[in-house]
Scaffold this motif. Structure first.
Motif, PDB file in Angstrom:
ATOM      1  N   ASN A  24      23.005  26.459  16.468  1.00 49.16           N
ATOM      2  CA  ASN A  24      23.431  26.449  15.077  1.00 49.16           C
ATOM      3  C   ASN A  24      23.991  28.040  14.403  1.00 49.16           C
ATOM      4  O   ASN A  24      24.103  28.228  13.340  1.00 49.16           O
ATOM      5  CB  ASN A  24      22.335  26.094  14.177  1.00 49.16           C
ATOM      6  CG  ASN A  24      21.836  24.780  14.372  1.00 49.16           C
ATOM      7  OD1 ASN A  24      22.603  23.691  15.000  1.00 49.16           O
ATOM      8  ND2 ASN A  24      20.662  24.363  14.037  1.00 49.16           N
TER       9      ASN A  24
ATOM     10  N   MET B 212      28.956  21.869  10.541  1.00 45.62           N
ATOM     11  CA  MET B 212      28.582  21.111   9.572  1.00 45.62           C
ATOM     12  C   MET B 212      28.720  19.526   9.399  1.00 45.62           C
ATOM     13  O   MET B 212      28.081  18.822   9.197  1.00 45.62           O
ATOM     14  CB  MET B 212      28.974  21.740   8.084  1.00 45.62           C
ATOM     15  CG  MET B 212      28.575  23.067   7.932  1.00 45.62           C
ATOM     16  SD  MET B 212      27.005  23.083   7.240  1.00 45.62           S
ATOM     17  CE  MET B 212      26.720  24.738   6.443  1.00 45.62           C
TER      18      MET B 212
ATOM     19  N   GLY C 234      26.712  16.980  11.547  1.00 46.18           N
ATOM     20  CA  GLY C 234      25.243  16.658  11.213  1.00 46.18           C
ATOM     21  C   GLY C 234      24.429  17.979  11.054  1.00 46.18           C
ATOM     22  O   GLY C 234      23.171  17.750  10.537  1.00 46.18           O
ATOM     23  N   THR C 235      24.735  18.995  11.254  1.00 51.09           N
ATOM     24  CA  THR C 235      23.975  20.237  11.095  1.00 51.09           C
ATOM     25  C   THR C 235      23.771  20.692   9.779  1.00 51.09           C
ATOM     26  O   THR C 235      24.858  20.708   8.939  1.00 51.09           O
ATOM     27  CB  THR C 235      24.630  21.237  11.940  1.00 51.09           C
ATOM     28  OG1 THR C 235      24.805  21.233  13.301  1.00 51.09           O
ATOM     29  CG2 THR C 235      23.883  22.568  11.846  1.00 51.09           C
ATOM     30  N   SER C 236      22.601  20.688   9.311  1.00 46.67           N
ATOM     31  CA  SER C 236      22.301  21.212   7.817  1.00 46.67           C
ATOM     32  C   SER C 236      22.461  22.651   7.430  1.00 46.67           C
ATOM     33  O   SER C 236      22.701  22.799   6.398  1.00 46.67           O
ATOM     34  CB  SER C 236      21.172  20.493   7.526  1.00 46.67           C
ATOM     35  OG  SER C 236      20.110  20.905   8.125  1.00 46.67           O
ATOM     36  N   GLU C 237      22.343  23.468   8.536  1.00 46.50           N
ATOM     37  CA  GLU C 237      22.283  24.654   7.995  1.00 46.50           C
ATOM     38  C   GLU C 237      22.920  25.727   9.335  1.00 46.50           C
ATOM     39  O   GLU C 237      22.643  25.277  10.678  1.00 46.50           O
ATOM     40  CB  GLU C 237      20.710  25.351   8.170  1.00 46.50           C
ATOM     41  CG  GLU C 237      20.883  26.930   7.774  1.00 46.50           C
ATOM     42  CD  GLU C 237      19.293  27.346   7.654  1.00 46.50           C
ATOM     43  OE1 GLU C 237      19.219  27.969   6.497  1.00 46.50           O
ATOM     44  OE2 GLU C 237      18.486  27.235   8.704  1.00 46.50           O
TER      45      GLU C 237
ATOM     46  N   THR D  28      28.620  23.506  -0.089  1.00 43.71           N
ATOM     47  CA  THR D  28      27.688  24.202   0.924  1.00 43.71           C
ATOM     48  C   THR D  28      26.914  25.481   0.001  1.00 43.71           C
ATOM     49  O   THR D  28      27.628  25.771  -0.858  1.00 43.71           O
ATOM     50  CB  THR D  28      28.646  25.048   1.796  1.00 43.71           C
ATOM     51  OG1 THR D  28      29.411  24.067   2.723  1.00 43.71           O
ATOM     52  CG2 THR D  28      27.873  26.016   2.864  1.00 43.71           C
TER      53      THR D  28
ATOM     54  N   SER E 148      23.996  26.428   4.204  1.00 49.41           N
ATOM     55  CA  SER E 148      22.935  25.150   4.462  1.00 49.41           C
ATOM     56  C   SER E 148      24.036  24.020   3.280  1.00 49.41           C
ATOM     57  O   SER E 148      24.856  24.428   2.292  1.00 49.41           O
ATOM     58  CB  SER E 148      21.870  24.982   3.975  1.00 49.41           C
ATOM     59  OG  SER E 148      21.687  25.692   2.600  1.00 49.41           O
ATOM     60  N   LYS E 149      23.988  22.691   3.609  1.00 49.16           N
ATOM     61  CA  LYS E 149      24.486  21.712   2.827  1.00 49.16           C
ATOM     62  C   LYS E 149      23.733  21.448   1.748  1.00 49.16           C
ATOM     63  O   LYS E 149      22.298  21.458   1.833  1.00 49.16           O
ATOM     64  CB  LYS E 149      24.747  20.408   3.666  1.00 49.16           C
ATOM     65  CG  LYS E 149      25.734  20.458   4.757  1.00 49.16           C
ATOM     66  CD  LYS E 149      26.096  19.185   5.089  1.00 49.16           C
ATOM     67  CE  LYS E 149      27.090  19.147   6.305  1.00 49.16           C
ATOM     68  NZ  LYS E 149      27.381  17.836   6.884  1.00 49.16           N
TER      69      LYS E 149
END
Length: 90
Positions: free
Chosen positions: A5, A25, A28-31, A59, A89-90
């Motif tokens: 990440n 992002m 599927g990575t949230s941060e 974001t 982050s999302k």
């Protein structure tokens, strides 16, 4: 936070790093953490702003950590280098 990440900012063009962040992002990575040292700090800020304003407007900007790292050069002497971490982050 897992190592995948983290995006290390260096000498490549800004859009390469923007693409790396957007790809992470979208997978599927949230941060995502942007890390840079020295002259690359301004490029890291550019990457964060381009991602936030042009590509992924949902974001959010998280924490921003600044520090000084001691780096040894080829001659063996140590010098202090500024470093930054920008959390997106999302």
């Amino acid at each position: 936070m897992a190592e995948e990440n983290i995006v290390y900012i260096g000498n490549k063009p800004v859009m390469n790093y923007v693409l790396a962040v957007v790809t992470q992002m979208n997978s599927g990575t949230s941060e995502v953490i942007l890390k840079a040292r020295g002259r690359a700090i301004s490029k890291a800020v550019d990457v964060a702003e381009i991602v936030r304003n042009k590509f992924m407007t949902d974001t959010k900007l998280g924490a921003i950590n600044i520090s000084t790292e001691e780096v040894s050069n080829k001659e063996g002497s140590n010098s202090n280098v500024s470093a930054i971490e920008i959390y997106l982050s999302k």
